[in-house]
Enzyme design. Structure first.
Site, PDB file in Angstrom:
ATOM      1  N   LEU A 144      -1.693 -25.185  38.040  1.00 14.95           N
ATOM      2  CA  LEU A 144      -2.903 -25.943  37.719  1.00 14.95           C
ATOM      3  C   LEU A 144      -2.580 -27.413  37.527  1.00 14.95           C
ATOM      4  CD1 LEU A 144      -3.619 -23.506  34.784  1.00 14.95           C
ATOM      5  CD2 LEU A 144      -4.622 -23.271  37.079  1.00 14.95           C
ATOM      6  N   LEU A 154       4.849 -27.795  44.931  1.00 15.08           N
ATOM      7  CA  LEU A 154       3.970 -28.966  44.917  1.00 15.08           C
ATOM      8  C   LEU A 154       3.610 -29.364  43.495  1.00 15.08           C
ATOM      9  CD1 LEU A 154       2.384 -31.059  46.484  1.00 15.08           C
ATOM     10  CD2 LEU A 154       0.536 -29.387  46.767  1.00 15.08           C
ATOM     11  N   LYS A 155       3.373 -28.384  42.632  1.00 19.03           N
ATOM     12  CA  LYS A 155       3.070 -28.703  41.225  1.00 19.03           C
ATOM     13  C   LYS A 155       4.242 -29.427  40.575  1.00 19.03           C
ATOM     14  CE  LYS A 155       1.329 -28.829  37.112  1.00 19.03           C
ATOM     15  NZ  LYS A 155       1.112 -27.670  36.252  1.00 19.03           N
ATOM     16  N   LEU A 156       5.452 -29.004  40.873  1.00 20.05           N
ATOM     17  CA  LEU A 156       6.621 -29.666  40.296  1.00 20.05           C
ATOM     18  C   LEU A 156       6.769 -31.086  40.805  1.00 20.05           C
ATOM     19  CD1 LEU A 156       9.108 -26.673  40.411  1.00 20.05           C
ATOM     20  CD2 LEU A 156       8.063 -27.670  38.363  1.00 20.05           C
ATOM     21  N   ASN A 200       4.256 -33.049  38.887  1.00 17.28           N
ATOM     22  CA  ASN A 200       4.667 -33.297  37.505  1.00 17.28           C
ATOM     23  C   ASN A 200       5.835 -34.256  37.425  1.00 17.28           C
ATOM     24  OD1 ASN A 200       2.673 -31.461  36.927  1.00 17.28           O
ATOM     25  ND2 ASN A 200       3.888 -30.330  35.431  1.00 17.28           N
TER      26      ASN A 200
END
Length: 296
Positions: free
Chosen positions: A125, A174-176, A179
């Site tokens: 998310l 992709l989330k990493l 972030n």
């Protein structure tokens, strides 16, 4: 599917509570696994959710189980450990992992579930607990398109935007990357504020200048609420979580054979703050840690 999916939820914490609340309020039969923090669980039960004692029981009662957990090690325990989801596996079950997790571990766990006839999606998310409560999160999805379509009605309860970004593990990667970028900017803003103070430059002036130019963005404004207003609530993200995420990002880069000198530096910045006992501190206060190092 004409009938609503039976949904399980494990990890009803800061983000997970809002997600689960939206599911039960929109009429999905919801089973939640209890945890030490009783308040969100008791609230969900009051809305009509059923509480289960084990991950196995959640899986047995569900068509899809969402996970929103601290890290990949906890995901592994909940899915593959004793009384875990794998022990409650049944044909057609979907596991959707919204944890900010290590994609290598995600793919390993997904392969183990596939042997039991269980499909897995990684569904991390973006946005904050405020958007989780409002049901307006951005949801990244990795996995098979047909599995996503089965899961979409449930995901849409808490996701305003749903992005299918590739095979299993792609969404966690992709989330990493996302972030890493945001936590690098927090570190950059923090260092800039400390340098301004050290050099006798007005922090108000720094804020005014950046706010009027191309560098301005919502993240900058949230971080600057701390030195200007003493308010760190706009970015409720712990330093220990920033360290975890940037560490996972560096593993992604290493596995891809990419050079990541900025990632290595940012990881050390958060490691330094964590080593000083600031792991539970929200990231805007990183500037306090850097300030102490500079004698401020």
């Amino acid at each position: 599917m004409s009938e609503k999916l039976r949904v399980g939820f494990i990890g009803a914490g800061l983000m997970g509570h809002g997600m689960a609340k939206n599911l039960v309020e929109r009429g999905f039969p919801l089973t939640v696994m209890g945890n030490r923090n009783r308040q969100p669980i008791d609230h969900l039960v009051s809305l009509g959710a059923t509480e289960a004692k084990t991950a196995r029981a959640v899986a047995e009662a569900s068509d899809i189980v969402f996970l929103c957990l601290p890290n990949s090690a906890v995901v592994d325990k909940v899915v593959l450990g004793p009384d875990g989801i794998a022990e409650g596996a049944h044909d057609g079950l979907i596991v959707a992992d919204s944890t900010t997790a290590d994609p290598t571990e995600t793919k390993r766990i997904g392969a183990a579930l596939a042997e039991k006839g269980v499909a897995m999606l990684d569904t991390p998310l973006t946005m904050t607990p405020k958007e989780a409560e409002a049901g307006t999160l951005n949801v990244l999805v990795g996995g098979l398109a047909e599995v996503l379509e089965r899961a979409r009605p449930a995901i849409a309860c808490f996701g305003r935007n749903i992005f299918h970004v590739g095979p299993l593990g792609a969404a966690h990667s992709l989330k990493l990357i996302n972030n890493f970028m945001s936590m690098s900017m927090v570190a950059l803003f923090s260092e800039a504020v400390v340098t301004a103070r050290k050099a006798g430059v007005s922090v108000d002036g720094l804020h005014e200048l950046i706010s009027a130019g191309a560098l301005n963005n919502p993240l900058f404004q949230k971080v600057m609420d701390w030195p200007l207003k003493g308010d760190a609530s706009g970015l409720q993200f712990a330093i220990e979580n920033a360290l975890k995420d940037v560490s996972y990002y560096n593993r992604v880069a290493a596995d891809a054979g990419a050079t990541a000198p900025i990632g290595a530096t940012v990881q050390q910045i958060y490691a330094l703050a964590n080593a000083q006992g600031e792991g539970k501190t929200h990231v805007p206060k990183l500037m306090d840690v850097l300030g102490r190092l500079n004698g401020l």
